[in-house]
Design an enzyme around this catalytic site. Structure first.
Site, PDB file in Angstrom:
ATOM      1  N   ASN B  10       0.853  -1.195   0.000  1.00 44.90           N
ATOM      2  CA  ASN B  10       0.000   0.000   0.000  1.00 44.90           C
ATOM      3  C   ASN B  10       0.887   1.243   0.000  1.00 44.90           C
ATOM      4  OD1 ASN B  10      -1.448   2.260   1.154  1.00 44.90           O
ATOM      5  ND2 ASN B  10      -3.095   0.831   1.673  1.00 44.90           N
ATOM      6  N   ASP B  70      -1.065  -3.927  10.037  1.00 44.04           N
ATOM      7  CA  ASP B  70      -2.447  -4.243   9.686  1.00 44.04           C
ATOM      8  C   ASP B  70      -3.300  -3.257  10.451  1.00 44.04           C
ATOM      9  OD1 ASP B  70      -4.255  -5.844   8.121  1.00 44.04           O
ATOM     10  OD2 ASP B  70      -5.005  -6.662   9.987  1.00 44.04           O
ATOM     11  N   PHE B 153      -6.376   8.515   2.875  1.00 39.86           N
ATOM     12  CA  PHE B 153      -6.842   7.401   2.048  1.00 39.86           C
ATOM     13  C   PHE B 153      -7.813   6.577   2.888  1.00 39.86           C
ATOM     14  CE2 PHE B 153      -4.356   3.862   3.927  1.00 39.86           C
ATOM     15  CZ  PHE B 153      -3.469   4.587   4.701  1.00 39.86           C
ATOM     16  N   ASP B 156     -10.492   7.746   5.699  1.00 36.53           N
ATOM     17  CA  ASP B 156     -10.141   9.072   6.220  1.00 36.53           C
ATOM     18  C   ASP B 156     -11.213  10.147   5.991  1.00 36.53           C
ATOM     19  OD1 ASP B 156      -7.831   8.067   7.242  1.00 36.53           O
ATOM     20  OD2 ASP B 156      -6.466   9.048   5.826  1.00 36.53           O
TER      21      ASP B 156
END
Lengths: 198, 198
Positions: B10, B70, B153, B156
């Site tokens: 990511n 995570d 992202f 958010d």
């Protein structure tokens, strides 16, 4: 000798902690040594969060190293429930009988192959002047269709461990500790403590 | 210089990791340095479990220290969902738009005061020949009734942070990192790494 406060009010967990941490050069204390001490609310959304909160609170109040556990059952067919609410699933904290009956009811009609679940145990060790160490371990199993066995505690009579062909409640404490979530986590905690004490 | 593999695909998380770990005496590598490497399935039921699985898998494959994250959103009115399924809540991995729309739909009609939620971040650092270190942090907030802001992202634009009076997507990266779950976890990770490197 350095002290470690076992920050749990659950006698069953306390016994498992004592069994698996015996022989370390540590004086193991229980909360009974601190009569006025209040445990914080277990209001975090994760096992690790709750364990850290308890260990840090007790370490701060006592000035000693503190170890806390938060553990529970995540049932796949229930989207991970009861999760962090395992001990109070049916409403009343620590009413194992009611929790087990509710779990059976919620899984009523769910076929054997869809009854997979994990027991999860997070352990936090808060060290004054140092950080909080987190350890987490899990054990895969499946939920039976009726209560089996008289040992253990909590959801143990409903937690079938495939390799042994038994529920956790049908195992001896030694057998259960060898494979359980808390046994795994405590063995790793023991290694961590050995390193910290060096 | 020792190497640390940032085990995430990511790009947003990678940037936050790089920002908050810069200046350490570590060569930060990304998964691009290991073209054939496959990431394991994120099939654990906890953030800490998934982070540990990813970090250990990448450390084992590369022989280097590896850091994995995570993280996700736990909405109180939804019993902690989407939780570990945050990135694939609406079915497709990483489709933020669909995830946000589904979340708004699920909370349709839920009043402001009942829209509390937490962002949670678990970081695991797997160290060859040593153990896996776990860190977990959370940030409290509430889910807005519509998307607000273009930054950040994931969830958010729906995560309102009371103290700032803004959603995470309305904050600059620096502002967000100061208070966010990942910011907190990465700052603690930085302290951990400094200790490990001594």
């Amino acid at each position: 000798m350095r002290k470690l406060v076992l920050a749990t009010g659950n006698r069953n967990k306390l016994q498992e902690m004592k069994d698996l941490l015996q022989g370390l050069p540590l004086e193991l204390l229980t909360l009974e040594a601190y009569p006025g001490l209040n445990m914080p609310a277990e209001d975090r959304t994760t096992f690790a969060g709750n364990a850290a909160k308890k260990a840090e609170s007790v370490s701060l109040a006592t000035g000693e190293m503190a170890l806390a556990d938060d553990s529970g059952l995540a049932v796949d067919a229930l989207g991970g429930r009861p999760g962090v609410h395992s001990a109070r699933y049916a409403g009343e904290e620590g009413n194992y009988e009611a929790n087990n009956l509710l779990l059976l009811k919620e899984l009523n009609g769910v076929p054997t192959e869809a009854r997979s679940a994990s027991f999860i145990c997070a352990i936090a060790v808060a060290v004054p002047g140092d950080q909080t160490y987190l350890i987490e371990a899990s054990c895969p199993g499946r939920i039976t269709e009726s209560l089996r066995g008289k040992g253990g505690f909590g959801y143990d009579p409903l937690f079938f461990f495939e390799e042994a062909g038994k529920t956790f409640a049908e195992m001896s404490p030694e057998e259960k500790n060898r494979v359980s979530h808390r046994g795994k986590a405590l063995r790793r905690t023991r290694i961590l403590l050995e390193r910290l004490l060096k």
